[in-house]
Scaffold this active site. Structure first.
Site, PDB file in Angstrom:
ATOM      1  N   ASP A  31       0.858  -1.180   0.000  1.00 21.79           N
ATOM      2  CA  ASP A  31       0.000   0.000   0.000  1.00 21.79           C
ATOM      3  C   ASP A  31       0.892   1.228   0.000  1.00 21.79           C
ATOM      4  O   ASP A  31       1.559   1.466   0.995  1.00 21.79           O
ATOM      5  CB  ASP A  31      -0.978  -0.015   1.175  1.00 21.79           C
ATOM      6  CG  ASP A  31      -0.352  -0.406   2.513  1.00 21.79           C
ATOM      7  OD1 ASP A  31       0.520  -1.294   2.558  1.00 21.79           O
ATOM      8  OD2 ASP A  31      -0.739   0.198   3.522  1.00 21.79           O
ATOM      9  N   GLU A  59      12.518   2.109   7.198  1.00 19.09           N
ATOM     10  CA  GLU A  59      11.454   1.218   6.734  1.00 19.09           C
ATOM     11  C   GLU A  59      11.650   0.818   5.273  1.00 19.09           C
ATOM     12  O   GLU A  59      11.296  -0.294   4.857  1.00 19.09           O
ATOM     13  CB  GLU A  59      10.148   2.011   6.902  1.00 19.09           C
ATOM     14  CG  GLU A  59       8.913   1.422   6.371  1.00 19.09           C
ATOM     15  CD  GLU A  59       7.829   2.492   6.190  1.00 19.09           C
ATOM     16  OE1 GLU A  59       8.145   3.684   5.989  1.00 19.09           O
ATOM     17  OE2 GLU A  59       6.652   2.118   6.254  1.00 19.09           O
TER      18      GLU A  59
HETATM   19  O1  LIG Z   1      -1.262   3.548   7.981  1.00 16.92           O
HETATM   20  C1  LIG Z   1      -1.247   3.226   6.624  1.00 16.92           C
HETATM   21  C2  LIG Z   1      -0.971   1.756   6.357  1.00 16.92           C
HETATM   22  O2  LIG Z   1       0.210   1.392   7.054  1.00 16.92           O
HETATM   23  C3  LIG Z   1       0.603   0.040   7.031  1.00 16.92           C
HETATM   24  O3  LIG Z   1       1.284  -0.288   5.833  1.00 16.92           O
HETATM   25  C4  LIG Z   1       2.661  -0.063   5.774  1.00 16.92           C
HETATM   26  O4  LIG Z   1       3.348  -0.435   6.977  1.00 16.92           O
HETATM   27  C5  LIG Z   1       3.222  -1.794   7.401  1.00 16.92           C
HETATM   28  C6  LIG Z   1       4.058  -1.955   8.639  1.00 16.92           C
HETATM   29  O5  LIG Z   1       5.406  -1.856   8.359  1.00 16.92           O
HETATM   30  C7  LIG Z   1       3.654  -2.753   6.288  1.00 16.92           C
HETATM   31  O6  LIG Z   1       3.318  -4.061   6.657  1.00 16.92           O
HETATM   32  C8  LIG Z   1       2.961  -2.405   4.968  1.00 16.92           C
HETATM   33  O7  LIG Z   1       3.544  -3.199   3.957  1.00 16.92           O
HETATM   34  C9  LIG Z   1       3.225  -0.931   4.666  1.00 16.92           C
HETATM   35  O8  LIG Z   1       2.688  -0.571   3.417  1.00 16.92           O
HETATM   36  C10 LIG Z   1      -0.539  -0.930   7.258  1.00 16.92           C
HETATM   37  O9  LIG Z   1      -0.145  -2.268   7.050  1.00 16.92           O
HETATM   38  C11 LIG Z   1      -1.729  -0.595   6.386  1.00 16.92           C
HETATM   39  O10 LIG Z   1      -2.764  -1.494   6.602  1.00 16.92           O
HETATM   40  C12 LIG Z   1      -2.127   0.835   6.732  1.00 16.92           C
HETATM   41  O11 LIG Z   1      -3.311   1.174   6.091  1.00 16.92           O
END
Ligand SMILES: OC[C@H]1O[C@H](O[C@H]2O[C@H](CO)[C@@H](O)[C@H](O)[C@H]2O)[C@H](O)[C@@H](O)[C@@H]1O
Length: 571
Positions: A322, A524
Site C-alpha cells: 500500500d 522502513e
Molecule cells: O497507515 C497506513 C498503512 O500502514 C501500514 O502499511 C505499511 O506499513 C506496514 C508496517 O510496516 C507494512 O506491513 C505495509 O507493507 C506498509 O505498506 C498498514 O499495514 C496498512 O494497513 C495501513 O493502512
C-alpha cells in the site's frame, strides 16, 4: 486471549458476497476526533493514525459527551487550544497501551552470532542492529487486559516486536522478517512468542489480522505464518510448535481459499485453475487514514463507487503493497485502484508455500492423510502458477488482471493480454520457493530477465519501474523484496545466480549501513537509486526503527558474511 470487541465470527458478517466486518463504537468516535484534528492542524502537521491509537482515560460515553461540548468557532471549527486541552484531559498518549518488555533471550553478543562477519566495523554495526530488538520489544499493558473497551490495541498475551515508529503494534507480514532476524540473533523464545500471538489472532478471528489493532480486523496481510513456523522448526526442531500450529494453519488456509479470496481461470482445454486475490471485508475509509481516504473518494459520484473504492484501498493494504502503481488502472489517479480484480503472483506463491509447509508439518506429526492432500494441492497450484502467471517471453511471472469484474462468479477465460507486462519486484518472488529455485535452467532464465529488467539498482532491487510517488514504486526498495529474491537466487544450483544473490545482498547491506551512519537509524524503506538514502513517497512520513529492515540485514550477514578486508562503502 479475549478480543476487545465482539468480532469473533468473521464469516457470519457477510452481506451477500461482499462481506463487511462491523466496526466498534470506539473507532467510530476516534475517526471523528481524527477528522477534527485534520481540520485543526491541516494535512502537513497531522498523522491520522495517531488518533485511532489513542486510549480513553474514561468511559466512551462521557468522552463523547465532552467532545460534543467543545465550543466551536464561527466557521464551525475547534481552536487548537481547545482541541489540545480536550486530548490531554480525556486520552492517554498513543503508544501508552504498550510497555517495554525485556526480551527473555537477548544477549548483547550471543554465542555463534554471525560467525562469517569478520570486518570489525560491520560487526560493530551488526551488534547495534541486534541491539535494536530491545528498542522494538513490547508487551500489551495491563490496562488493555483489564479494560479492553478503552483501547484499540488488541490484548495479545505474549511480548513481541513492533514494526517501528508510528507502527506501534505487531504487523503480520513484517513479523516474518523480524523473526528471521531474531533467529540470526539466536532469540528463539522471542521468535516463538511472535508465532503464539499470531496464532491467537487466528483463533479469535479466523485469520491473522493485518496488525494487532481493532481497525485491522477487516483484513489480513500476505500470509506468511506457515513460513515462520517452518523457519523456527528448521533452527530448533521444535515439534511441539509444529503440532500447535497445524490446526490454526488449516484454518488460515480455509480463509484464503474461501470465496472472497479466490477466482477461477480456465484454459483452452477447459481446465479450471483456482487462484487467489486480496479482498478486504470493508467498504468504508480505513479508520487509520479515514480523513485522507474520504477526501480521495469525494471526487467519486455515487455511494457504490465510493464503497468500491474504499474496498480497493483496504484490499491494497491487505496486499502489504500500500500503495503502488501495480494496483492502479491509471498510476496518476489513486481512485483507479482495482486490487480486487488482480490475481497477484506473490500472494499465490505464499499460498503455494503454505501448502508445502502444511504438507511437511502434517507429515512430521504423523497426519499422513493431510500431508498427502496438501502435497496434491501444491502440485495443482504449481500448475496454476505456471499457467496463469508465467510469461515465457519475459522470463517472469506476471500479475493477471481479471476482465469480467471482481464479483463475477463465472470462470475467467485466460487471455495473454490480461497479464500485466509491467515489471515489479513481485514478478520474481516465485524464485523464493524451492519448487522453482531447484530448477537451475529456469533460475538462469529468470535471473537474466531480472538483470535486464531495470530493477537492479546501485543499492538493491527497485519495487517497480514507475515513479508514481507511491511508496511501493520506484525508486523505493523494501527489505522483504530483496530478501525473497536473494534467498531464491542463493538456493539455486546455478553459480551465476548465487553470485548475483551475493551482489544484491551486499548492495543492500552497504546502503543500510551508510544510511545508518548518516542518520543513526534503520529505515522502513530505502532509495535504491542512491546508496545510503532512505525512501520516501506514500501517504505517511518515512518511518525508522525498523523491524523488517533489521531482520533482513542480520539474515544477509548471517548468510553471506563480510570478510575482514572488504570495505563497507557505497561503490
Ligand atoms: O497507515 C497506513 C498503512 O500502514 C501500514 O502499511 C505499511 O506499513 C506496514 C508496517 O510496516 C507494512 O506491513 C505495509 O507493507 C506498509 O505498506 C498498514 O499495514 C496498512 O494497513 C495501513 O493502512
Amino acid at each position: 486471549m479475549a478480543a476487545n470487541n465482539s468480532i469473533i465470527a468473521p464469516f457470519s458478517c457477510s452481506k451477500g458476497s461482499r462481506p463487511v466486518i462491523p466496526t466498534t463504537p470506539l473507532l467510530t468516535f476516534l475517526e471523528r476526533v481524527q477528522e477534527t484534528a485534520f481540520q485543526t492542524y491541516g494535512r502537513s502537521n497531522f498523522d491520522p493514525k495517531n488518533y485511532v491509537d489513542l486510549s480513553l482515560k474514561f468511559d466512551l460515553s462521557s468522552t463523547v459527551e465532552a467532545f460534543d461540548q467543545i465550543p466551536k468557532t464561527e466557521n464551525g471549527l475547534i481552536s487548537v487550544k481547545d482541541f489540545e486541552g480536550f486530548i490531554g484531559k480525556w486520552f492517554k498518549s498513543a503508544g501508552e497501551d504498550l510497555v517495554y518488555a525485556e526480551p527473555v533471550d537477548f544477549e548483547p553478543e550471543p554465542r555463534g552470532f554471525l560467525p562469517q562477519v569478520e570486518n570489525s566495523e560491520v560487526r560493530a554495526w551488526a551488534l547495534e542492529v541486534h541491539g535494536l530488538w530491545k528498542e522494538l520489544s513490547r508487551k500489551v499493558s495491563d490496562s488493555v487486559h483489564d479494560k479492553p473497551e478503552l483501547h484499540t490495541l488488541l490484548p495479545l498475551s505474549e511480548p513481541g516486536m513492533i514494526a517501528g515508529s508510528r507502527f506501534r503494534e505487531v504487523y503480520y507480514w513484517d513479523s516474518y522478517w523480524v523473526l528471521r532476524g531474531l533467529l540470526a540473533s539466536k532469540m528463539y523464545e522471542t521468535a516463538k512468542s511472535i508465532v503464539t500471538n499470531l496464532i491467537s489472532l487466528l483463533d479469535t478471528y479466523g485469520y491473522v489480522l493485518n496488525g494487532a489493532r481493532a481497525y485491522y480486523t477487516n483484513r489480513s496481510q500476505p500470509p506468511l505464518l506457515s513460513a515462520m513456523v517452518y523457519e523456527i522448526y528448521n533452527k530448533t526442531g521444535d515439534l511441539d510448535l509444529v503440532r500447535k500450529a497445524l490446526p490454526p494453519l488449516l484454518k488460515e488456509y480455509q480463509f484464503w481459499n474461501s470465496e472472497i479470496h479466490t477466482s477461477i481461470v480456465h484454459d483452452a482445454e477447459n481446465r479450471n485453475h483456482f487462484v487467489n486475490r486480496y479482498y478486504a471485508m470493508w467498504n468504508k475509509p480505513r479508520p487509520e487514514a479515514s480523513a485522507i481516504d474520504r477526501r480521495f473518494a469525494s471526487k467519486l459520484l455515487n455511494v457504490d463507487e465510493k464503497q468500491q473504492f474504499y474496498r480497493e484501498v483496504a484490499s491494497t493494504a491487505e496486499s502489504g503493497w500500500d500503495f503502488s502503481s501495480r494496483w492502479m488502472r491509471n498510476p496518476s489517479d489513486f481512485t483507479t485502484l482495482t486490487t480486487t480484480t488482480i490475481l497477484p503472483v506473490d500472494l499465490n506463491i505464499f499460498i503455494l508455500k503454505m501448502e508445502l509447509d502444511i504438507a511437511l508439518f502434517a507429515k512430521l506429526v504423523g497426519e499422513n492423510a493431510i500431508a498427502e492432500e496438501f502435497l496434491r494441492a501444491s502440485q495443482t497450484r504449481k500448475k496454476a502458477v505456471d499457467f496463469v502467471f508465467w510469461n515465457e517471453n519475459m522470463g517472469q511471472w506476471l500479475d493477471y488482471w481479471l476482465n469480467n469484474g471482481a464479483e463475477s462468479k463465472e470462470p475467467h477465460t485466460w487471455e495473454a493480454q490480461n497479464q500485466n507486462k509491467n515489471v515489479f519486484a513481485s514478478n520474481f518472488v516465485p524464485l523464493w520457493v524451492d519448487l522453482f529455485n531447484s530448477d537451475a535452467s529456469l533460475v538462469e532464465k529468470v535471473m537474466r530477465s531480472l538483470q535486464s529488467s531495470g530493477l537492479l539498482c546501485a543499492a538493491g532491487i527497485a519495487t517497480s519501474l514507475t515513479s508514481s510517488g507511491h511508496q511501493w514504486d520506484y525508486p523505493n526498495g523494501w527489505a522483504p523484496m530483496q530478501h525473497m529474491i536473494v534467498e531464491g537466487l542463493s538456493r539455486s544450483a546455478s553459480t551465476e545466480a548465487r553470485k548475483l544473490a551475493k551482489d544484491i545482498a551486499e548492495r543492500w547491506i552497504r546502503a543500510n549501513y551508510i544510511a545508518y551512519k548518516k542518520t543513526g537509524k534503520m529505515h522502513e524503506k530505502y532509495n535504491v537509486e542512491k546508496c545510503g538514502e532512505y525512501g520516501g513517497g506514500g501517504n505517511y512520513k518515512p518511518q525508522t526503527g525498523f523491524g523488517w529492515s533489521n531482520g533482513v540485514v542480520l539474515t544477509f550477514l548471517e548468510e553471506f558474511g563480510w570478510p575482514e578486508d572488504k570495505k563497507i562503502e557505497c561503490n
